[in-house]
Motif scaffolding. Structure first.
Motif, PDB file in Angstrom:
ATOM      1  N   THR A 123       3.248   9.977   1.439  1.00 43.88           N
ATOM      2  CA  THR A 123       3.979   9.168   0.356  1.00 43.88           C
ATOM      3  C   THR A 123       3.883   9.089  -0.810  1.00 43.88           C
ATOM      4  OG1 THR A 123       4.409   7.987   2.515  1.00 43.88           O
ATOM      5  CG2 THR A 123       4.926   6.835   0.410  1.00 43.88           C
ATOM      6  N   GLN A 124       2.386   9.235  -1.247  1.00 48.23           N
ATOM      7  CA  GLN A 124       1.858   9.291  -2.706  1.00 48.23           C
ATOM      8  C   GLN A 124       2.237  10.581  -3.127  1.00 48.23           C
ATOM      9  OE1 GLN A 124      -2.193   8.186  -1.784  1.00 48.23           O
ATOM     10  NE2 GLN A 124      -1.838   5.994  -2.691  1.00 48.23           N
ATOM     11  N   ASP A 125       2.100  11.536  -2.455  1.00 46.17           N
ATOM     12  CA  ASP A 125       2.509  12.879  -2.920  1.00 46.17           C
ATOM     13  C   ASP A 125       4.019  13.178  -3.274  1.00 46.17           C
ATOM     14  OD1 ASP A 125      -0.016  13.869  -3.086  1.00 46.17           O
ATOM     15  OD2 ASP A 125       0.101  15.116  -1.086  1.00 46.17           O
ATOM     16  N   MET A 126       4.755  12.305  -2.667  1.00 53.00           N
ATOM     17  CA  MET A 126       6.234  12.433  -3.134  1.00 53.00           C
ATOM     18  C   MET A 126       6.428  12.088  -4.551  1.00 53.00           C
ATOM     19  SD  MET A 126       8.182  13.326  -0.872  1.00 53.00           S
ATOM     20  CE  MET A 126       9.765  12.714  -1.323  1.00 53.00           C
ATOM     21  N   GLY A 127       5.581  11.152  -5.066  1.00 59.20           N
ATOM     22  CA  GLY A 127       5.572  11.144  -6.583  1.00 59.20           C
ATOM     23  C   GLY A 127       5.158  12.196  -7.479  1.00 59.20           C
ATOM     24  N   TYR A 128       3.939  12.710  -7.135  1.00 61.92           N
ATOM     25  CA  TYR A 128       3.482  13.791  -7.855  1.00 61.92           C
ATOM     26  C   TYR A 128       4.212  15.024  -7.843  1.00 61.92           C
ATOM     27  CZ  TYR A 128      -0.901  10.917  -7.211  1.00 61.92           C
ATOM     28  OH  TYR A 128      -1.770   9.785  -7.542  1.00 61.92           O
ATOM     29  N   VAL A 140       9.225  -4.732  -2.578  1.00 62.60           N
ATOM     30  CA  VAL A 140       9.983  -4.298  -4.005  1.00 62.60           C
ATOM     31  C   VAL A 140       9.806  -2.730  -4.191  1.00 62.60           C
ATOM     32  CG1 VAL A 140       9.792  -4.222  -6.482  1.00 62.60           C
ATOM     33  CG2 VAL A 140       9.570  -6.328  -5.210  1.00 62.60           C
ATOM     34  N   ALA A 141       8.681  -2.313  -3.751  1.00 61.58           N
ATOM     35  CA  ALA A 141       8.496  -0.569  -3.842  1.00 61.58           C
ATOM     36  C   ALA A 141       9.369   0.038  -2.815  1.00 61.58           C
ATOM     37  CB  ALA A 141       6.996  -0.385  -3.798  1.00 61.58           C
ATOM     38  N   GLY A 142       9.272  -0.498  -1.888  1.00 59.22           N
ATOM     39  CA  GLY A 142      10.216  -0.038  -0.771  1.00 59.22           C
ATOM     40  C   GLY A 142      11.642  -0.188  -0.782  1.00 59.22           C
ATOM     41  N   GLY A 143      12.135  -1.346  -1.755  1.00 58.99           N
ATOM     42  CA  GLY A 143      13.409  -1.362  -2.010  1.00 58.99           C
ATOM     43  C   GLY A 143      13.922  -0.515  -3.033  1.00 58.99           C
ATOM     44  N   ALA A 188       3.888   5.050  -5.925  1.00 57.74           N
ATOM     45  CA  ALA A 188       2.337   4.826  -5.932  1.00 57.74           C
ATOM     46  C   ALA A 188       2.315   3.449  -5.465  1.00 57.74           C
ATOM     47  CB  ALA A 188       2.059   4.801  -7.473  1.00 57.74           C
ATOM     48  N   MET A 189       3.348   2.535  -5.723  1.00 61.09           N
ATOM     49  CA  MET A 189       3.036   1.280  -4.867  1.00 61.09           C
ATOM     50  C   MET A 189       3.341   1.166  -3.608  1.00 61.09           C
ATOM     51  SD  MET A 189       4.463  -1.605  -7.682  1.00 61.09           S
ATOM     52  CE  MET A 189       6.303  -1.119  -7.641  1.00 61.09           C
ATOM     53  N   PHE A 190       4.102   1.973  -3.097  1.00 69.26           N
ATOM     54  CA  PHE A 190       4.516   2.012  -1.749  1.00 69.26           C
ATOM     55  C   PHE A 190       3.421   2.920  -1.045  1.00 69.26           C
ATOM     56  CE2 PHE A 190       6.571   3.678   2.063  1.00 69.26           C
ATOM     57  CZ  PHE A 190       7.290   2.483   2.548  1.00 69.26           C
ATOM     58  N   GLY A 191       2.993   3.668  -1.603  1.00 68.22           N
ATOM     59  CA  GLY A 191       1.769   4.576  -0.936  1.00 68.22           C
ATOM     60  C   GLY A 191       0.468   3.860  -1.094  1.00 68.22           C
ATOM     61  N   ASP A 192       0.125   2.884  -1.926  1.00 69.92           N
ATOM     62  CA  ASP A 192      -1.059   2.111  -1.807  1.00 69.92           C
ATOM     63  C   ASP A 192      -0.885   1.129  -0.595  1.00 69.92           C
ATOM     64  OD1 ASP A 192      -2.116   3.194  -4.052  1.00 69.92           O
ATOM     65  OD2 ASP A 192      -1.522   1.857  -5.537  1.00 69.92           O
ATOM     66  N   GLY A 193       0.375   0.480  -0.404  1.00 71.21           N
ATOM     67  CA  GLY A 193       0.414  -0.448   0.754  1.00 71.21           C
ATOM     68  C   GLY A 193       0.132   0.246   1.926  1.00 71.21           C
ATOM     69  N   LEU A 194       0.746   1.642   2.211  1.00 68.72           N
ATOM     70  CA  LEU A 194       0.477   2.181   3.539  1.00 68.72           C
ATOM     71  C   LEU A 194      -1.024   2.656   3.481  1.00 68.72           C
ATOM     72  CD1 LEU A 194       3.520   4.911   3.631  1.00 68.72           C
ATOM     73  CD2 LEU A 194       3.133   2.682   4.887  1.00 68.72           C
ATOM     74  N   SER A 195      -1.730   2.913   2.493  1.00 71.22           N
ATOM     75  CA  SER A 195      -2.951   3.191   2.567  1.00 71.22           C
ATOM     76  C   SER A 195      -3.715   2.035   3.043  1.00 71.22           C
ATOM     77  CB  SER A 195      -3.540   3.567   1.233  1.00 71.22           C
ATOM     78  OG  SER A 195      -3.025   4.685   0.587  1.00 71.22           O
TER      79      SER A 195
END
Length: 295
Positions: free
Chosen positions: A217-222, A32-35, A277-284
Motif C-alpha cells: 500500500t505504501q509503495d503505491m504512493g512511491y 479519511v485516507a481510505g475515502g 502514506a496515511m492509509f499505509g501507516d494505518g495498515l502497518s
C-alpha cells in the motif's frame, strides 16, 4: 477489535499511542485516507461516464489558458481543452502504471524472497548477491536509463520501474522467512516431512500478509511519484494522452500565465501520496498489533 488491541497493548506495557489505530483520532485518519484513495480510484474508473461531452483530447471553442471558472473548474490548457477532464483522465494512466509496477515488482520479489529464504545455501547467496547489486544502484537513475533504452511509452516505464522495484521485496520476504524458520510450528511441519515451499506457503507466509500488504500500500504512493517523474522527463505517456507527470511538464512553460496547469496535477499527486502514506501507516499499525497479539 479496537478494545482488544488496546488491552493487548496495556498487557505488554505499551502506551495508548503505540496502538494509534485503536484511538478515535487514528480511526478518523485511517477512514479519511481510505475515502480519499477510494474517491480518486472511483473517479478515474468512471471518468468516461463523467465526461461524455468532454473528451480530454478534443479541442473546444473555449479560450486557451482560460482561468478556472464555473464552466471549466480547472480552467483550460494552451489548446483550449478542459483541464479538469484532463487531470481526471490523467489519473487513469498514472494509477494504472503505478499499480502494475507495484504488482509486478511485489510478485517477482516475493517469489525470489521465498526461494532464497526457503532453500538457503548457494541459492540464497546467489540471489542475494543479485539483490545487493540492484540495491547498490540509485533506483530512479537506473529506471531512467532502462526506460530510455526501451523507448518512450507507458510500457517502458512499467518495465523499467518493475525491474528496480522487486529487490526490496525479495530482501524483505527473505528476512521474514529466516526469522520464522525456527519457530515451533515450522519445525513441526519440517519434522513431518513438509517441503520447504509448502512450509513457506502454509506456515510462514500467512503470518506475513499484514506487513506485506502495508508495504504494498505504501509503495503505491512511491510508485506513482516515480511514474510521474519519468513522464515529467518525457519518457512516460506521450501526448495527447493525459498523465499527471506529463501534464506537469507541459504546464511548466505557462507557469506565469497559467498557474493552474501545474498546480492541479501537482495537487493531485500530493493528495494521492499523502492519502496512501496515511492509509499505509494505518495498515502497518494494525499489522504490528495483530502480529503482537499472535505471540
Amino acid at each position: 477489535m479496537a478494545a482488544s488491541l488496546l488491552d493487548q497493548a496495556r498487557q505488554r506495557g505499551g502506551s495508548f499511542g503505540q496502538t494509534w489505530l485503536s484511538s478515535a483520532r487514528g480511526r478518523r485518519i485511517f477512514l479519511v485516507a481510505g475515502g480519499l484513495i477510494a474517491a480518486v480510484f472511483i473517479t478515474a474508473v468512471i471518468a468516461p461516464q463523467l465526461f461524455t461531452h468532454y473528451n480530454p483530447d478534443s479541442l473546444y471553442s473555449a479560450r486557451p489558458l482560460a482561468p478556472p471558472s464555473g464552466q471549466h473548474w480547472f480552467g483550460t490548457d494552451e489548446l483550449g481543452r478542459d483541464y479538469f477532464a484532463r487531470v481526471v483522465y490523467g489519473a487513469r494512466a498514472s494509477l494504472t502504471m503505478a499499480v502494475l509496477v507495484v504488482a509486478i515488482g511485489s510478485i517477482l520479489g516475493i517469489a525470489v524472497g521465498v526461494v532464497a529464504g526457503s532453500l538457503g545455501g548457494w541459492v540464497d547467496e546467489t540471489l542475494m548477491r543479485v539483490v545487493d547489486l540492484f540495491l547498490s544502484l540509485p533506483g530512479f537513475i537506473l529506471a531512467l536509463a532502462l526506460s530510455a533504452a526501451l523507448g518512450r511509452g507507458e510500457t517502458s516505464v512499467v518495465i523499467a520501474l518493475s525491474i528496480v522495484w522487486w529487490p526490496s521485496y525479495a530482501r524483505l520476504i527473505r528476512g521474514m522467512i529466516l526469522g520464522m524458520k525456527h519457530r515451533l510450528h515450522v519445525e513441526s511441519a519440517r519434522a513431518l516431512g513438509a517441503s520447504p515451499f509448502r512450509i513457506a506457503y502454509k506456515h510462514i507466509l500467512p503470518f506475513m500478509w499484514g506487513q506485506v500488504n502495508a508495504r504494498i500500500t505504501q509503495d503505491m504512493g512511491y510508485a506513482l511519484v516515480s511514474v510521474a517523474g519519468l513522464s515529467f522527463l518525457g519518457l512516460g505517456a506521450q501526448p495527447p494522452t493525459p498523465e499527471w507527470g506529463s501534464l506537469l511538464e507541459s504546464g511548466l512553460q505557462y507557469v506565469v500565465n497559467g498557474w493552474w496547469l501545474t498546480v492541479f496535477p501537482g495537487l493531485a499527486i500530493t493528495l494521492w501520496t499523502v492519502g496512501i502514506a496515511m492509509f499505509g501507516d494505518g495498515l502497518s499499525g494494525f499489522a504490528r498489533s495483530e502480529r503482537s497479539g499472535r505471540r
